[in-house]
Motif scaffolding. Structure first.
Motif, PDB file in Angstrom:
ATOM      1  N   LYS A   1       0.839  -1.202   0.000  1.00 28.98           N
ATOM      2  CA  LYS A   1       0.000   0.000   0.000  1.00 28.98           C
ATOM      3  C   LYS A   1       0.872   1.249   0.000  1.00 28.98           C
ATOM      4  N   ALA A   2       1.927   1.268   0.801  1.00 32.85           N
ATOM      5  CA  ALA A   2       2.821   2.431   0.844  1.00 32.85           C
ATOM      6  C   ALA A   2       3.487   2.648  -0.508  1.00 32.85           C
ATOM      7  N   GLY A   3       3.834   1.557  -1.182  1.00 31.94           N
ATOM      8  CA  GLY A   3       4.442   1.679  -2.506  1.00 31.94           C
ATOM      9  C   GLY A   3       3.487   2.266  -3.526  1.00 31.94           C
ATOM     10  N   ILE A   4       2.228   1.865  -3.462  1.00 32.33           N
ATOM     11  CA  ILE A   4       1.220   2.412  -4.371  1.00 32.33           C
ATOM     12  C   ILE A   4       1.059   3.909  -4.144  1.00 32.33           C
ATOM     13  N   VAL A   5       1.037   4.301  -2.874  1.00 32.58           N
ATOM     14  CA  VAL A   5       0.891   5.716  -2.546  1.00 32.58           C
ATOM     15  C   VAL A   5       2.084   6.514  -3.068  1.00 32.58           C
ATOM     16  N   ARG A   6       3.300   5.977  -2.874  1.00 36.37           N
ATOM     17  CA  ARG A   6       4.501   6.680  -3.356  1.00 36.37           C
ATOM     18  C   ARG A   6       4.491   6.808  -4.871  1.00 36.37           C
ATOM     19  N   MET A   7       4.116   5.745  -5.568  1.00 36.01           N
ATOM     20  CA  MET A   7       4.073   5.802  -7.028  1.00 36.01           C
ATOM     21  C   MET A   7       3.025   6.798  -7.524  1.00 36.01           C
ATOM     22  N   SER A   8       1.899   6.838  -6.833  1.00 31.45           N
ATOM     23  CA  SER A   8       0.845   7.785  -7.224  1.00 31.45           C
ATOM     24  C   SER A   8       1.329   9.215  -7.080  1.00 31.45           C
ATOM     25  N   LEU A   9       2.035   9.491  -5.991  1.00 33.21           N
ATOM     26  CA  LEU A   9       2.556  10.839  -5.785  1.00 33.21           C
ATOM     27  C   LEU A   9       3.631  11.169  -6.804  1.00 33.21           C
ATOM     28  N   TRP A  10       4.531  10.231  -7.059  1.00 30.83           N
ATOM     29  CA  TRP A  10       5.608  10.481  -8.032  1.00 30.83           C
ATOM     30  C   TRP A  10       5.020  10.745  -9.413  1.00 30.83           C
ATOM     31  N   GLY A  11       4.029   9.951  -9.798  1.00 30.09           N
ATOM     32  CA  GLY A  11       3.418  10.148 -11.106  1.00 30.09           C
ATOM     33  C   GLY A  11       2.769  11.509 -11.236  1.00 30.09           C
ATOM     34  N   THR A  12       2.169  11.991 -10.145  1.00 33.03           N
ATOM     35  CA  THR A  12       1.550  13.313 -10.177  1.00 33.03           C
ATOM     36  C   THR A  12       2.596  14.412 -10.241  1.00 33.03           C
ATOM     37  N   GLU A  13       3.696  14.246  -9.540  1.00 30.73           N
ATOM     38  CA  GLU A  13       4.749  15.253  -9.530  1.00 30.73           C
ATOM     39  C   GLU A  13       5.503  15.319 -10.853  1.00 30.73           C
ATOM     40  N   HIS A  14       5.350  14.316 -11.707  1.00 24.45           N
ATOM     41  CA  HIS A  14       6.022  14.278 -13.010  1.00 24.45           C
ATOM     42  C   HIS A  14       4.975  14.024 -14.092  1.00 24.45           C
ATOM     43  N   PRO A  15       4.073  14.981 -14.320  1.00 25.20           N
ATOM     44  CA  PRO A  15       2.906  14.739 -15.179  1.00 25.20           C
ATOM     45  C   PRO A  15       3.227  14.488 -16.636  1.00 25.20           C
ATOM     46  N   THR A  16       4.372  14.952 -17.116  1.00 30.59           N
ATOM     47  CA  THR A  16       4.707  14.734 -18.533  1.00 30.59           C
ATOM     48  C   THR A  16       5.967  13.891 -18.661  1.00 30.59           C
ATOM     49  N   PHE A  17       6.220  13.029 -17.685  1.00 36.49           N
ATOM     50  CA  PHE A  17       7.386  12.151 -17.757  1.00 36.49           C
ATOM     51  C   PHE A  17       7.318  11.306 -19.027  1.00 36.49           C
ATOM     52  N   GLY A  18       8.441  11.227 -19.737  1.00 38.30           N
ATOM     53  CA  GLY A  18       8.489  10.447 -20.964  1.00 38.30           C
ATOM     54  C   GLY A  18       7.878  11.159 -22.145  1.00 38.30           C
ATOM     55  N   VAL A  19       8.012  12.489 -22.211  1.00 34.97           N
ATOM     56  CA  VAL A  19       7.443  13.254 -23.326  1.00 34.97           C
ATOM     57  C   VAL A  19       8.047  12.776 -24.641  1.00 34.97           C
ATOM     58  N   PRO A  20       7.225  12.377 -25.603  1.00 35.54           N
ATOM     59  CA  PRO A  20       7.769  11.927 -26.891  1.00 35.54           C
ATOM     60  C   PRO A  20       8.338  13.090 -27.683  1.00 35.54           C
ATOM     61  N   LYS A  21       9.250  12.770 -28.582  1.00 36.67           N
ATOM     62  CA  LYS A  21       9.859  13.811 -29.403  1.00 36.67           C
ATOM     63  C   LYS A  21       8.865  14.361 -30.425  1.00 36.67           C
ATOM     64  N   ARG A  22       7.909  13.529 -30.800  1.00 38.32           N
ATOM     65  CA  ARG A  22       6.889  13.988 -31.743  1.00 38.32           C
ATOM     66  C   ARG A  22       5.520  13.822 -31.103  1.00 38.32           C
ATOM     67  N   ARG A  23       4.742  14.900 -31.123  1.00 35.62           N
ATOM     68  CA  ARG A  23       3.400  14.833 -30.574  1.00 35.62           C
ATOM     69  C   ARG A  23       2.375  15.020 -31.683  1.00 35.62           C
ATOM     70  N   HIS A  24       1.221  14.422 -31.488  1.00 32.72           N
ATOM     71  CA  HIS A  24       0.208  14.375 -32.544  1.00 32.72           C
ATOM     72  C   HIS A  24      -0.395  15.750 -32.808  1.00 32.72           C
ATOM     73  N   ARG A  25      -0.582  16.042 -34.102  1.00 31.82           N
ATOM     74  CA  ARG A  25      -1.333  17.224 -34.503  1.00 31.82           C
ATOM     75  C   ARG A  25      -2.799  16.872 -34.649  1.00 31.82           C
ATOM     76  N   LEU A  26      -3.645  17.867 -34.625  1.00 31.85           N
ATOM     77  CA  LEU A  26      -5.078  17.639 -34.715  1.00 31.85           C
ATOM     78  C   LEU A  26      -5.560  17.570 -36.146  1.00 31.85           C
ATOM     79  N   VAL A  27      -6.702  16.895 -36.320  1.00 33.59           N
ATOM     80  CA  VAL A  27      -7.420  16.924 -37.585  1.00 33.59           C
ATOM     81  C   VAL A  27      -8.709  17.691 -37.350  1.00 33.59           C
ATOM     82  N   ALA A  28      -9.390  18.042 -38.444  1.00 37.58           N
ATOM     83  CA  ALA A  28     -10.648  18.778 -38.296  1.00 37.58           C
ATOM     84  C   ALA A  28     -11.685  17.894 -37.634  1.00 37.58           C
ATOM     85  N   ALA A  29     -12.337  18.424 -36.624  1.00 37.19           N
ATOM     86  CA  ALA A  29     -13.399  17.680 -35.960  1.00 37.19           C
ATOM     87  C   ALA A  29     -14.565  17.510 -36.921  1.00 37.19           C
TER      88      ALA A  29
END
Length: 409
Positions: free
Chosen positions: A363-391
């Motif tokens: 349980k403590a490990g889950i809590v730590r991972m949840s906090l770490w994931g929140t503190e690093h919201p864009t961890f692993g940002v890809p070099k290319r991000r998707h562009r939009l198409v017309a809705a």
């Protein structure tokens, strides 16, 4: 070209995850992401019972969490959503104003449900938000400071929150007496072995369990039960259920009786397709055909599905189905004990369980991972991000890829 405006209401586990993942996967050339949160800091809701009991809990600044991500943060309370005009009304203490959106993600979470019981709002404490947990902490500190350190704490509700709150207070403040009021049998949803482990933990910590009791009124220094029993209490903690806030219902979205937004398999509101709901705000049916419970695990599953759907629809891809499973419950019983209870496909407890220090460490490990994931919201940002198409309902021209060609609606 105007950017597509994505607004995420709430920066709890689900909201922060969705905002960070969308920023990670969509091109900032086409999309602007704004997160609205009532408090300037991230609240570890999984640990609010520990905060109330006296432990120090990290509360990272959201401004620092989102720094460098391209996500805009608005610290304000959401007062209303106008789906017709696609605006959100805000109150930041200085007027607030309105914020426009094209896609809205509702992640405002839940709060304690009083179920119409008189006196709960006036006299009971809860651990569903940081301010209320701090009020309870102050009350417990005053009780502990009494000559002899005496005082009685009554925890009403034997769900996971009630069990964790009662055992944490009993361990952290041994000078106080703690009683847990259960509507039925304690731990009825657990396996036989886990129920016995829970009873042993309550006995070890000195938690008195009152089963098959229904509280019908809360007063300043006692509670009254339906059978006429009166229980004295110096601090009553109400954990007997949760419900979503009123914003969705008052804004005209289709919601359940407890205020959760009814969504389809992709977490999109069934009544307003430009609004998604995640976490406790969403009434989502899991892969087992049952509604997902309000939990951190459900926040992860619904958040993942919502981001997959939003990215796919905005970039012209097929919407994938992320898993909507529910595997079990992790219950902390103070700092060094716990229960890990897995469930089957019908959400019934499996015969075996993990208990003791091993469960507490998990349980403590889950809590730590949840906090770490929140503190690093864009961890692993890809070099290319998707562009939009017309809705489908839009006539503007946008690009399909970071280095792609134009697509005309």
């Amino acid at each position: 070209m105007n950017k597509h405006r994505i607004v995420v209401l709430g920066a709890g586990y689900a909201g922060a995850f969705v905002a960070g993942t969308l920023a990670r996967r969509l091109s900032p050339r086409d999309v602007g992401i704004t997160v609205v949160n009532a408090e300037p800091d991230f609240v570890q809701r999984l640990r609010l019972h520990q905060l109330a009991a006296g432990r120090e809990i990290a509360a990272p600044s959201l401004a620092e969490v989102f720094a460098g991500t391209g996500i805009d943060l608005r610290v304000a309370r959401v007062t209303a959503v106008d789906p017709g005009r696609r605006t959100v009304a805000l109150d930041d203490g200085h007027g607030g104003g309105r914020l426009g959106y094209d896609t809205l993600v509702h992640a405002l979470g839940s709060h304690g449900a009083d179920h119409g019981v008189p006196g709960v709002t006036e006299y009971a404490f809860d651990v569903s938000a940081r301010p209320s947990a701090l009020r309870l902490r102050e009350r417990l500190e005053r009780l502990s400071a009494r000559p002899g350190g005496g005082g009685g704490v009554l925890v009403v509700g034997d769900g996971l929150t009630g069990i964790e709150t009662a055992t944490e207070i009993a361990e952290s403040r041994p000078g106080l007496t703690v009683t847990l009021v259960a509507r039925g049998e304690l731990g009825v949803a657990l396996s036989a072995g886990a129920r016995e482990h829970l009873r042993r933990a309550c006995d070890r910590l000195g938690v008195t369990v009152l089963e098959h009791a229904t509280v019908e009124a809360v007063e300043a220094d006692r509670v009254r039960c339906a059978d006429g029993t009166v229980l004295a209490s110096d601090a009553t903690v109400w954990t007997a259920g949760f419900m979503a806030g009123p914003v969705a219902a008052t804004s005209g979205l289709e919601v359940t009786e407890n205020g959760r937004i009814v969504v389809d398999r992709t977490m999109r509101s069934v009544s307003h397709p430009d609004i998604y709901a995640v976490g406790d705000s969403a009434y989502a049916i899991g892969d087992n055909g049952r509604p997902l419970p309000m939990s951190c695990a459900s926040a992860g599953y619904t958040g993942r599905q919502a981001t997959e759907a939003i990215v796919a629809r905005l970039t012209g891809r097929t919407v994938p189905n992320a898993k909507l499973d529910y595997h079990g419950n992790h219950i902390s019983l103070g700092r060094r004990d716990g229960i890990l209870q897995m469930v089957d496909g019908e959400a019934r407890a499996k015969p075996t369980y993990v208990g003791g220090r091993k469960a507490a460490r998990i349980k403590a490990g889950i809590v730590r991972m949840s906090l770490w994931g929140t503190e690093h919201p864009t961890f692993g940002v890809p070099k290319r991000r998707h562009r939009l198409v017309a809705a489908p309902d839009a006539g503007k021209t946008v690009r399909t890829r970071e280095h792609g060609t134009a697509a005309h609606g």
